[in-house]
Design an enzyme around this catalytic site. Structure first.
Site: not given
Ligand code: GUN
Length: 297
Positions: A53, A97, A120
């Site tokens: 990311k 995350q 998110d």
């Molecule tokens: N863990 C698995 N998928 C995601 C996501 O799309 N965003 C975040 N913050 N954590 C995740």
């Protein structure tokens, strides 16, 4: 029949190039969209995702920074960091995350992120705005990426029966809400299946578009798919494979080899939904930056 492959990797590349141009224009005007990611603990999978990311953000010209906190971080410590990022004018998007270590209450953390910086789309206010059909909400990246991928590959969900397998807060539920919206990419008839669905195959066989997000390989097999259906595989599962050097392969939730004989179109794993999720994170960050500056979307 052999299905058309919907390459998320290719579509995501196009979107990232589009965003790169938009970010260059914003930067020339004095606005550098900024993304702050937070990784708590040392899960190799989470490290990999957060690293991807941040790299993608930097490549698109965004300001990007990562905070890495130890596994034993206290809830108060994480909330303090979020408060600091909420107040930082260089940060327009905040991503924590998931999953978080067990001493930290995930709901409290998601509630602490400024909804205007919630790239998110997990803050309850944004979840509510999505559920009520607000077209301007920051929507969760994976379902938003799936809608984008469907539209750009010529599979508008409007009027179609979409069966979503999985009811998670990250994918299944927001996917259903996005598809129900009276907006481009929405207007579908949506069914949501889950682990207690009585006869999964009977339901999935009625799907024009099938979205599978349960995190279990082999969940959907060829006999569960209507001929010609569009199949979107959200799963990312490691399965042991001693024939390859690293000892495992990454597979989705769908039995790709069997299903591609029946489906009209299918996403691969890897190279399908994953790259779209990252592209949508960048898109959400740019949108958040523009809105926070007060310039509209
Ligand atoms: N863990 C698995 N998928 C995601 C996501 O799309 N965003 C975040 N913050 N954590 C995740």
């Amino acid at each position: 029949m052999s299905a058309t492959i919907i390459s998320g990797a290719k579509i995501a590349r196009t979107i990232r190039e589009e965003l790169h141009g938009q970010v260059a224009e914003l930067t020339a005007g004095g606005l550098v969209p900024g993304l702050a990611t937070i990784l708590v603990g040392d899960s190799p999978a989470s490290q990999l995702y957060v690293g991807m990311k941040n790299r993608a953000a930097a490549e698109a010209g965004l300001h990007s920074r990562q905070s890495t906190l130890p596994e034993d971080t206290s809830e108060a410590g994480l909330l303090d960091l979020i408060a600091t990022l909420n107040a930082d004018p260089e940060v327009h998007g905040i991503l924590v995350q998931l999953p978080l270590p067990k001493q930290i209450d995930e709901a409290k953390v998601l509630l602490a992120v400024d909804p205007a910086k919630d790239v998110d789309g997990f803050h309850p206010m944004n979840v509510g705005r999505l559920a009520t059909g607000d077209p301007a909400v920051l929507a969760p990246c994976t379902p938003r990426g799936i809608v984008e991928m469907l539209m750009r590959s010529g599979h508008d969900p409007a009027g179609k029966h979409v069966v979503v397998v999985g009811r998670s807060n990250i994918v299944g539920k927001p996917m259903a809400f996005l598809l129900l919206r009276q907006a481009p990419g929405g207007n579908a008839t949506v069914s949501v299946a889950h682990s207690r669905t009585a006869d999964l195959g009977a339901l999935t066989r009625t799907a024009d578009i099938l979205v599978v997000a349960v995190g279990r390989p082999g969940t959907v097999t060829a006999d569960m798919v209507k001929p010609g259906a569009v199949v979107i595989d959200v799963g990312t599962n490691r399965v042991v494979d001693l024939d390859v050097d690293r000892g495992y392969r990454v597979v989705g939730d769908v039995d790709f080899d069997g299903v591609q004989e029946v489906a009209g179109a299918i996403t691969p794993v890897p190279g399908g939904v994953g790259p779209m999720t990252i592209a949508m994170l960048l898109a959400n960050t740019v949108e958040a930056a523009v809105r926070l500056r007060g310039g509209g979307a």
